[in-house]
Design an enzyme around this catalytic site. Structure first.
Site, PDB file in Angstrom:
ATOM      1  CE  LYS A   1      -6.441   0.591  -1.133  1.00  0.00           C
ATOM      2  NZ  LYS A   1      -6.046   0.365   0.270  1.00  0.00           N
TER       3      LYS A   1
ATOM      4  CG  ASP B   1      -6.745   5.588  -2.203  1.00  0.00           C
ATOM      5  OD1 ASP B   1      -7.904   6.007  -2.247  1.00  0.00           O
ATOM      6  OD2 ASP B   1      -6.186   5.257  -1.146  1.00  0.00           O
ATOM      7  CG  MET B   2      -9.743  10.234  -6.599  1.00  0.00           C
ATOM      8  SD  MET B   2     -10.854  11.298  -5.674  1.00  0.00           S
ATOM      9  CE  MET B   2     -11.235  12.503  -6.901  1.00  0.00           C
ATOM     10  CG  ASN B   3      -7.051   8.912  -0.214  1.00  0.00           C
ATOM     11  OD1 ASN B   3      -8.044   8.359   0.241  1.00  0.00           O
ATOM     12  ND2 ASN B   3      -5.920   8.272  -0.423  1.00  0.00           N
TER      13      ASN B   3
ATOM     14  CG  ASP C   1      -2.281   0.673   0.934  1.00  0.00           C
ATOM     15  OD1 ASP C   1      -2.273   1.914   1.044  1.00  0.00           O
ATOM     16  OD2 ASP C   1      -3.294   0.044   0.591  1.00  0.00           O
TER      17      ASP C   1
ATOM     18  CG  ASP D   1     -10.162   3.985   4.240  1.00  0.00           C
ATOM     19  OD1 ASP D   1      -9.971   3.146   3.358  1.00  0.00           O
ATOM     20  OD2 ASP D   1      -9.650   5.122   4.226  1.00  0.00           O
TER      21      ASP D   1
HETATM   22  C1  GLA Z   1      -6.771   5.729   1.738  1.00  0.00           C
HETATM   23  C2  GLA Z   1      -7.255   4.325   1.462  1.00  0.00           C
HETATM   24  C3  GLA Z   1      -6.602   3.363   2.434  1.00  0.00           C
HETATM   25  C4  GLA Z   1      -5.101   3.453   2.291  1.00  0.00           C
HETATM   26  C5  GLA Z   1      -4.637   4.889   2.471  1.00  0.00           C
HETATM   27  C6  GLA Z   1      -3.184   5.044   2.134  1.00  0.00           C
HETATM   28  O1  GLA Z   1      -7.202   6.179   2.962  1.00  0.00           O
HETATM   29  O2  GLA Z   1      -8.644   4.266   1.551  1.00  0.00           O
HETATM   30  O3  GLA Z   1      -7.050   2.054   2.203  1.00  0.00           O
HETATM   31  O4  GLA Z   1      -4.737   2.961   1.034  1.00  0.00           O
HETATM   32  O5  GLA Z   1      -5.361   5.783   1.640  1.00  0.00           O
HETATM   33  O6  GLA Z   1      -2.755   6.349   2.263  1.00  0.00           O
END
Ligand code: GLA
Length: 801
Positions: A488, A490-492, A378, A562
C-alpha cells in the site's frame, strides 16, 4: 478505425470507435476545424458539407484572420487547437512566447501519418528517470493519427496525437511541442486536448470534495463564460478529481448525450469549459499551465499527458461503462490486470501505530478463520514510528515491535495460509528522521524560511535521479527482505514550498518542479513494477487524494477514502463509479461506531457497500461478537464466489426515472461479461414509512435468458423493534434487560425472503416489486424491514434453458 479522405476542399479525418465518431478537417486556411463528435456514423457522405462552418463575413467587431481569408474569424471557428493572438478570444490550448517576444501563435496543418498502437512516445519511454505513463499492451485494436502542425508565427512544431481505442469507445489525445525555432521558447500553457462542441446546451458534472469526503458529485448548467476545474495540491487531488462530464441537461443513467473526460496524470491538472461569444462550448484539459510552464531550448520538446475523451448516447451509465472498460483494458496492466483481488485485512483502524508481532499474529489468525487471504501491516512498523511526528523515511524495520524483522512475521503469516503486505509512504519523510538528517538537500524546502508542514512531513524532490535511485534501492531492499506480495503506497501531504535545493536557483531551474516530481514518481514506479511484477500495489493518498488514471497505470487499485463509514461510502463510491471501475476501488469493512463519523450502521450494510469495491476488513477482530464474526466469514465466502462479477462485471447504478420510489435508497448492480450472472446491492438511506412500494430496477441482463433471482437471507433481532416488542410479547422484555438478551438469542426474527424465476425481458422492463415496507402496523415475513442504513444483496443466475 481512422479514415482519411483527400477531398477537393482539403483532408478530412474521421475517427470511428465501435459506437462513436469524431471528425475534423483541414480548412483552406490550414486550420483544423472540428466537425463532429457523437454517435457512430456508419456512413459519412456529406459530413464535411453539412458540418463545416459557413461564413460570409466576420461578425461585428471580430477579427478577420487574413486578407486571403477575410470571412474567416478564428473566434467563431470550431477548432482542434485554439491559439492566442490571432483573433480567437476563447481560452487557447497553447500559449508560448518566442525569443523575439512574440506571443501570438497560429497552428497550421503540415502533414499527417498513421501509427499502429499508441504511436511514438519519444519522451515517454518507461525506465527513464522522468517518465510519462506508458499505456499497456492490449488485444483491443488501437491506432493513432499524428498530425504535424507548424506555428506560422513562431516557427515551432506541434505533434498532435489522436489514439483511437476502438472497443473502449475512447479517443486519447496528447501533444508534443518541439522548439524548432532558433531561440529559447517560453511555454506558458500546453494542454492535452481541446474539444469545440457546436452548442452550449450542456450541464457540467464534476467531482469535488476533501479528505474523507472525496468524489461528491455536483452539476451546473453551462451559461456564458469560463468554468474552471482542477487541482493545485500537487496531486490530482481530492478537491477536484480530473474526471468530469458534459451532458444533456436531462441526461439520466440510461439516456441522453453525455461526454466523459479524464486525464492520465497524477499532478496538478486543469479543465476549462467555456461558452464562447458565439454559443459554442470549448473544453480544454491538461496539466495546470503554471505547473508545466517552462523554457525550452532550441531543439527541446515538451510532451503532455494523455487526455481521455468518450461519448455515449446512453447517459451516465453508458459513459461509465466506456470509462470502466478503458481503464480495465488500457490503463491497468501487469499480472493483476484481470486477476481477482484478494480479500484483505488491514491493521490501521485495528491498532493505528501501536503494532507488535503478537498483536498482528493474533489478528492474522482470526482473519484466517474468516477466510481472509491477505494480511496488510499498515503504518507503524519501521524506524522510530510511534506517531505521525517521527520516523517516516527510515525504512528499516522496528525490531522492538517486530523482533527479527519483517521476514519471520511474513513467514508466519504465510504459514497460516495468507499472503503478507505492507504500507509504505516513500515520497516523504518527517524532519525528525534519519533520512532528513542525512540528506536535507533531497527535500523540497525554500532555504532560510520556516517550512509549512503537512502531517509533520516534507516532500522528497522526486525529480532528482539520486532520490529516485535511493528510493528504488530502499524499496527493493524491503521487498527482497521478506515474502511481500502487496504494497500500500501512501502519500499524505500536499505540496507547498516547492523548491529544489539541488536545482539551479533561478526561475528556469526551479520551473515545472511539481510536474518533474510527478514524472519522477512515474519513472520510479515504472522501475519498481518491472522489478516486482507480481506485487500487487495499492495507491493511497490520505485516501483518495490521488485517485487517477496515472496512478492506475502502475497500481491496479487505490484506497478510495479514509472514510470507511458505509453511509458516507455510498455517495463516495457512487461518485467514483462514474469514471472508475469497481476493480480499482479499495473498500473496507470497519468497526462501529465508525471512526470517522461515529455512526452505527449494520454489519450487513458495511459488507454490502464494501463488496461493490475490493472487499477488505479494517478492524480489531478481537473486539467483534461471535455472531458478527460468523457473519463476516459467511460474507467472505459469498464474496469469493461472486467477486469476479463484482470486481470485473459491467457496473450499473440503478436509478430510473420510471422507478422514482428508489430515491431514498441506492441500487448498484454488477453483471458478468457473459450476462449470465449478476449481483445487486440495495442500500437504504433514511427510511420514510408508507411510501409507494419499492420496485427494484434491473439493468444489463440478457432479455432472452431466464434468471433465478435470490435475495440473500436476512434476520432481524428483537431489539430492532424497540418497545414495540412489548405490544405483542406475552412476557415483558424491558430494554437492555437480560430477559431481552436471552429472548433475542432464542427468537431470531426471520426477514422477508425473495426467490423467483423470471426472464431477462421481464426483469429489465418491470424490475422487481419488493415486499411492502414496514410502517409500524405489524410485522411478518411479508414485510420488508429496511430501517435507516439497511441493505440487501440479490444474486441472479441464468438457468441453463
Ligand atoms: C493515511 C492512509 C490511511 C493509513 C494512514 C497511516 O491516512 O490514508 O489509510 O494508511 O495514512 O498513517
Amino acid at each position: 478505425m481512422i479514415l482519411i479522405q483527400n477531398t477537393p476542399a482539403g483532408h478530412c479525418f474521421t475517427l470511428h470507435t465501435e459506437g462513436t465518431t469524431y471528425a475534423f478537417w483541414v480548412t483552406e486556411s490550414g486550420h483544423l476545424e472540428h466537425l463532429y463528435y457523437g454517435p457512430r456514423l456508419h456512413r459519412i457522405e456529406g459530413l464535411l458539407e453539412t458540418q463545416r462552418l459557413k461564413s460570409a463575413f466576420g461578425p461585428g467587431n471580430t477579427i478577420a484572420y487574413s486578407e486571403d481569408h477575410p470571412a474567416l474569424t478564428l473566434e467563431v471557428l470550431p477548432q482542434e487547437t485554439g491559439t492566442r493572438g490571432k483573433g480567437d478570444y476563447r481560452e487557447p490550448m497553447v500559449a508560448t512566447c518566442d525569443h523575439l517576444g512574440r506571443r501570438s501563435s497560429d497552428l497550421l496543418y503540415c502533414s499527417h501519418q498513421l501509427h499502429p498502437g499508441l504511436g511514438p512516445m519519444p519522451a515517454l519511454e518507461p525506465g527513464q528517470a522522468l517518465a510519462m505513463p506508458h499505456l499497456g499492451d492490449t488485444p483491443d485494436p488501437v491506432e493513432t493519427l499524428e498530425i504535424l502542425l507548424k506555428d506560422g508565427v513562431q516557427g515551432t512544431a506541434y505533434h498532435l496525437y489522436y489514439t483511437v481505442f476502438y472497443a473502449a469507445n475512447t479517443i486519447g489525445r496528447r501533444m508534443v511541442l518541439e522548439n524548432t525555432s532558433p531561440g529559447p521558447l517560453i511555454v506558458e500553457k500546453l494542454m492535452s486536448a481541446q474539444l469545440d462542441l457546436p452548442h452550449s446546451a450542456f450541464t457540467l458534472t464534476h467531482f469535488t470534495g476533501a479528505w474523507a469526503r472525496e468524489m461528491q458529485r455536483g452539476s451546473m448548467p453551462l451559461s456564458g463564460g469560463l468554468h474552471q476545474l482542477g487541482s493545485t495540491t500537487g496531486t490530482s487531488s481530492n478537491r477536484t478529481n480530473p474526471l468530469f462530464l458534459l451532458h444533456a441537461p436531462k441526461a439520466t443513467e440510461t439516456s441522453g448525450h453525455c461526454y466523459g473526460f479524464n486525464l492520465v496524470y497524477s499532478g496538478n491538472c486543469q479543465a476549462t469549459v467555456e461558452v464562447g461569444a458565439f454559443g459554442s462550448t470549448r473544453v480544454l484539459q491538461g496539466v495546470r499551465p503554471d505547473s508545466l510552464a517552462t523554457t525550452l531550448a532550441p531543439g527541446a520538446s515538451l510532451a503532455t499527458p494523455l487526455a481521455v475523451l468518450t461519448f455515449s448516447d446512453q447517459g451516465f451509465g453508458g459513459i461509465s461503462r466506456h470509462l470502466h472498460g478503458f481503464t480495465r483494458h488500457h490503463i491497468v496492466r501487469g499480472p493483476w490486470q484481470y486477476r481477482v483481488r484478494p480479500v484483505l485485512i488491514n491493521s490501521w483502524e485495528a491498532f493505528y501505530f501501536d503494532v507488535n508481532k503478537d498483536r498482528l499474529l493474533q489478528l492474522a489468525k482470526r482473519a484466517k478463520t474468516l477466510g481472509v487471504e491477505l494480511f496488510v501491516l499498515d503504518d507503524g512498523w519501521f524506524g522510530n514510528r510511534d506517531s505521525d511526528q517521527r520516523g517516516l523515511g527510515d525504512w528499516q524495520c522496528n525490531l522492538k515491535k517486530l523482533p527479527g524483522g519483517l521476514k519471520p512475521l511474513a513467514e508466519q503469516i504465510n504459514h497460516l495460509g495468507m499472503d503478507f503486505g505492507i504500507w509504505v509512504e516513500p515520497e516523504m519523510a518527517n524532519p525528525d528522521s534519519d533520512l532528513y538528517r542525512a540528506h536535507p538537500e533531497w527535500f523540497f524546502e525554500i532555504p532560510g524560511i520556516r517550512q509549512s508542514l503537512g502531517r509533520h512531513q516534507l516532500l522528497l524532490d522526486l525529480g532528482l535521479p539520486a532520490v529516485q535511485d535511493y528510493l528504488f534501492e530502499a524499496l527493493r531492499a524491503i521487498l527482497d527482505s521478506a515474502p511481500i506480495s502487496y504494497v500500500k503506497w501512501d502519500m499524505n501531504r500536499n505540496m507547498t514550498d516547492v523548491y529544489s535545493k539541488l536545482s539551479p536557483q533561478t526561475p528556469e531551474g526551479q520551473g515545472a518542479l511539481s510536474h518533474r516530481y510527478v514524472l519522477g514518481l512515474y519513472g520510479l514506479l515504472s522501475r519498481l513494477t518491472q522489478a516486482f511484477p507480481q506485487v500487487l500495489f495499492e495507491g493511497c493518498a490520505s485516501g483518495g487524494n490521488r485517485f487517477d488514471l496515472g496512478m492506475l497505470c502502475y497500481m491496479p487499485q487505490i484506497w478510495a477514502s479514509d472514510n470507511t463509514d458505509a453511509h458516507s461510502r455510498v455517495a463516495l463510491q457512487t461518485g467514483y463509479s462514474l469514471g472508475y471501475p469497481p476493480s480499482t476501488m479499495g473498500a473496507h469493512v470497519s468497526d462501529v461506531p465508525n471512526h470517522q463519523t461515529l455512526r452505527l450502521t449494520p454489519l450487513a450494510t458495511r459488507q454490502t457497500v464494501a463488496s461493490f469495491g475490493l472487499l477488505g476488513y479494517e478492524l480489531n477482530l478481537a473486539h467483534q461478537s461471535v455472531s458478527d464474526l460468523k457473519a463476516m466469514g459467511a460474507h467472505i465466502d459469498f464474496y469469493k464466489q461472486w467477486r469476479r462479477v463484482l470486481q470485473f462485471g459491467d457496473f450499473y447504478r440503478l436509478e430510473a426515472d420510471d422507478f422514482p420510489e428508489l430515491r431514498e435508497s441506492t441500487g448498484w448492480m454488477s453483471v458478468s461479461q457473459d450476462r449470465r450472472q449478476a449481483v445487486v446491492g440495495l442500500i437504504q438511506g433514511l427510511y420514510t414509512p408508507n411510501q409507494p412500494e419499492l420496485r427494484l430496477p434491473l439493468r444489463g441482463l440478457n432479455p432472452e435468458l431466464i434468471y433465478r433471482v435470490r435475495q440473500l437471507p436476512v434476520q432481524h433481532s428483537l431489539s430492532t423493534f424497540g418497545d414495540l416488542v412489548n405490544a405483542v410479547s406475552p412476557i415483558k422484555l424491558p430494554k437492555d434487560s437480560l430477559r431481552l438478551k436471552l429472548a433475542e438469542r432464542l427468537y431470531p426474527v426471520p426477514g422477508e425472503q425473495l426467490e423467483l424465476v423470471a426472464s431477462g425481458a421481464v426483469l429489465l422492463q418491470g424490475g422487481i416489486r419488493l415486499h411492502q415496507g414496514f410502517m409500524g402496523m405489524g410485522y411478518n415475513e411479508q414485510v420488508r424491514l429496511y430501517p435507516d442504513f439497511a441493505a440487501r444483496l440479490f444474486v441472479l443466475e441464468a438457468l441453463d434453458n
